[in-house]
Design a protein around this motif. Sequence first.
Motif, short mmCIF file in Angstrom:
data_model
loop_
_atom_site.label_atom_id
_atom_site.label_comp_id
_atom_site.label_asym_id
_atom_site.label_seq_id
_atom_site.Cartn_x
_atom_site.Cartn_y
_atom_site.Cartn_z
N ALA A 138 50.45 82.62 -44.12
CA ALA A 138 50.32 84.06 -44.37
C ALA A 138 49.15 84.54 -43.51
CB ALA A 138 50.04 84.32 -45.84
N PRO A 139 49.12 85.84 -43.20
CA PRO A 139 47.99 86.33 -42.41
C PRO A 139 46.67 86.02 -43.10
CG PRO A 139 49.69 88.02 -42.63
CD PRO A 139 50.08 86.90 -43.54
N GLY A 140 45.73 85.49 -42.33
CA GLY A 140 44.40 85.22 -42.88
C GLY A 140 44.26 83.85 -43.53
N ILE A 141 45.37 83.09 -43.62
CA ILE A 141 45.28 81.74 -44.18
C ILE A 141 45.45 80.73 -43.05
CG2 ILE A 141 46.16 80.08 -45.85
CD1 ILE A 141 47.19 82.30 -47.54
N ASP A 142 44.38 79.99 -42.77
CA ASP A 142 44.44 78.92 -41.78
C ASP A 142 44.40 77.59 -42.51
OD1 ASP A 142 44.35 80.93 -39.96
OD2 ASP A 142 42.30 80.53 -39.28
N ILE A 143 45.08 76.61 -41.95
CA ILE A 143 45.09 75.28 -42.55
C ILE A 143 44.40 74.31 -41.60
CG2 ILE A 143 46.56 73.37 -43.33
CD1 ILE A 143 46.61 75.85 -45.16
N ARG A 144 43.43 73.58 -42.15
CA ARG A 144 42.78 72.52 -41.39
C ARG A 144 43.36 71.19 -41.84
NH1 ARG A 144 41.16 76.24 -38.64
NH2 ARG A 144 39.65 77.72 -39.45
N GLY A 145 44.07 70.56 -40.93
CA GLY A 145 44.69 69.28 -41.25
C GLY A 145 44.25 68.22 -40.26
N ALA A 146 45.15 67.29 -39.97
CA ALA A 146 44.83 66.17 -39.08
C ALA A 146 44.28 66.68 -37.75
CB ALA A 146 46.08 65.34 -38.85
N GLY A 147 43.15 66.14 -37.33
CA GLY A 147 42.55 66.54 -36.06
C GLY A 147 41.67 67.78 -36.18
N GLY A 148 41.63 68.36 -37.38
CA GLY A 148 40.79 69.53 -37.60
C GLY A 148 39.55 69.15 -38.41
N TYR A 149 38.66 70.11 -38.55
CA TYR A 149 37.48 69.85 -39.38
C TYR A 149 37.07 71.12 -40.11
CZ TYR A 149 34.82 71.92 -35.48
OH TYR A 149 34.37 72.75 -34.49
N LEU A 150 36.34 70.92 -41.20
CA LEU A 150 35.80 72.03 -41.99
C LEU A 150 34.29 72.07 -41.81
CD1 LEU A 150 37.84 71.31 -45.21
CD2 LEU A 150 37.84 73.53 -44.05
N VAL A 151 33.72 73.26 -41.73
CA VAL A 151 32.26 73.38 -41.69
C VAL A 151 31.75 73.00 -43.08
CG1 VAL A 151 30.30 74.91 -41.31
CG2 VAL A 151 32.39 75.18 -39.95
N GLY A 152 30.84 72.01 -43.13
CA GLY A 152 30.38 71.50 -44.41
C GLY A 152 29.39 72.43 -45.08
N PRO A 153 29.35 72.42 -46.42
CA PRO A 153 28.38 73.24 -47.15
C PRO A 153 26.96 72.78 -46.82
CG PRO A 153 29.47 71.69 -48.63
CD PRO A 153 30.18 71.60 -47.32
N GLY A 154 26.07 73.75 -46.60
CA GLY A 154 24.71 73.43 -46.18
C GLY A 154 24.53 73.61 -44.68
N SER A 155 25.63 73.94 -43.97
CA SER A 155 25.56 74.18 -42.53
C SER A 155 25.04 75.59 -42.27
CB SER A 155 26.94 74.05 -41.89
OG SER A 155 27.42 72.73 -41.98
N ARG A 156 24.21 75.71 -41.22
CA ARG A 156 23.76 77.04 -40.80
C ARG A 156 24.42 77.37 -39.46
NH1 ARG A 156 20.48 80.80 -42.28
NH2 ARG A 156 19.61 79.66 -44.04
N THR A 157 24.99 78.57 -39.37
CA THR A 157 25.64 78.98 -38.13
C THR A 157 25.05 80.32 -37.71
OG1 THR A 157 27.39 80.29 -39.16
CG2 THR A 157 27.79 77.94 -38.96
N ASP A 158 25.52 80.83 -36.58
CA ASP A 158 25.07 82.15 -36.10
C ASP A 158 25.31 83.22 -37.14
OD1 ASP A 158 24.07 81.41 -33.65
OD2 ASP A 158 26.00 81.59 -32.62
N HIS A 159 26.32 83.02 -37.99
CA HIS A 159 26.67 84.06 -38.96
C HIS A 159 26.02 83.85 -40.32
CE1 HIS A 159 29.51 85.78 -36.18
NE2 HIS A 159 29.95 84.57 -35.93
N GLY A 160 25.36 82.71 -40.51
CA GLY A 160 24.71 82.47 -41.79
C GLY A 160 25.05 81.09 -42.36
N LEU A 161 24.82 80.97 -43.65
CA LEU A 161 24.88 79.67 -44.31
C LEU A 161 26.22 79.45 -45.02
CD1 LEU A 161 22.90 77.27 -44.87
CD2 LEU A 161 22.30 78.44 -47.01
N TYR A 162 26.75 78.26 -44.93
CA TYR A 162 27.92 77.85 -45.72
C TYR A 162 27.42 77.17 -46.99
CZ TYR A 162 31.16 78.78 -41.89
OH TYR A 162 31.92 79.39 -40.93
N THR A 163 27.93 77.59 -48.13
CA THR A 163 27.46 77.00 -49.39
C THR A 163 28.64 76.65 -50.29
OG1 THR A 163 27.34 79.21 -50.38
CG2 THR A 163 25.31 78.35 -49.41
N ALA A 164 28.43 75.66 -51.14
CA ALA A 164 29.47 75.33 -52.12
C ALA A 164 29.46 76.42 -53.19
CB ALA A 164 29.19 73.97 -52.74
N ALA A 165 30.65 76.83 -53.63
CA ALA A 165 30.73 77.81 -54.71
C ALA A 165 30.13 77.19 -55.96
CB ALA A 165 32.18 78.23 -54.95
#
Length: 290
Positions: free
Chosen positions: A158-185
Amino acid sequence: MATTDRQATTLALAHALSAAERGLAVLPLSRTKLPALRSPHRDDPAPAGARCHGACGRFGHGVYDASTDPVRIRELFAAAPWATGYGIACGLPPYRLIGVDLDTKTGTDSSAALRELALRHLFTIPETVVVLTPSGGRHLWLTGPPDTVVPNSAGRLAPGIDIRGAGGYLVGPGSRTDHGLYTAAPGTAHLTPAPCPPALLRLLLPPPRTAHPGPAPAGDHGRGLVHFVLTAHEGQRNTRLFWAACRAYENGIGPALLAPLIEAALGTGLTEHEARATIASAARMTGHRP
Ligand SMILES: [Zn+2]
């Protein structure tokens, strides 16, 4: 390098090591969310390097660098002192992580789209790890069965839903990027990633390949989709029709394939009303007018 960057690197390494302790393979990421280490083959004249997934023994093979070994993880981060985040490789044992990336960009309500999919295909999203992205998006962590390779996809479900599968990766919680921090809910950080519901898993997998004797003639894609619907068993008629209709709309042949798809659906025992409703839903999900 600024002090804040060094702190971000130290924090990212600490988070990466604790993820690795849970059995998740990690690699350092830069502020742009890309692997922090560049390919050692980037200047190779021959394309041989493009096929190297780390056999050369050097770092810089993207997600293939990912490891659960704390010694190797420290080495990776030492080689990339500018890293401020870490990626978690998907599709690898023991979890065979599948990331459901719910985006908020371009005004799409991907959470609502996922709820509609869940209603249509009769699955519920289990309680699992959820990572909040700086842009207001969410990553749901699910796990896949051992014998299944879930491909990466962007907007296919569906629009806006991406799937990360084999060969992909997820930005881990605690990562800082240009846009800000990734955190666990809140309350999800220490959950074990939950198995992907089978009905959702089916939507993530490509249709089984049908043997073609020769090169596919033009327009064959549409025939393949019709065939895919025609050969559906009773339990998969609606799912297959929905999937085929989504692919048809994505490929610009939705309107042209409407009648053949309905005919195929009738052939499998669906009513015309059911078929039209499913195809209309597929059109909406792919951003088209039914
Ligand atoms: Zn290499």
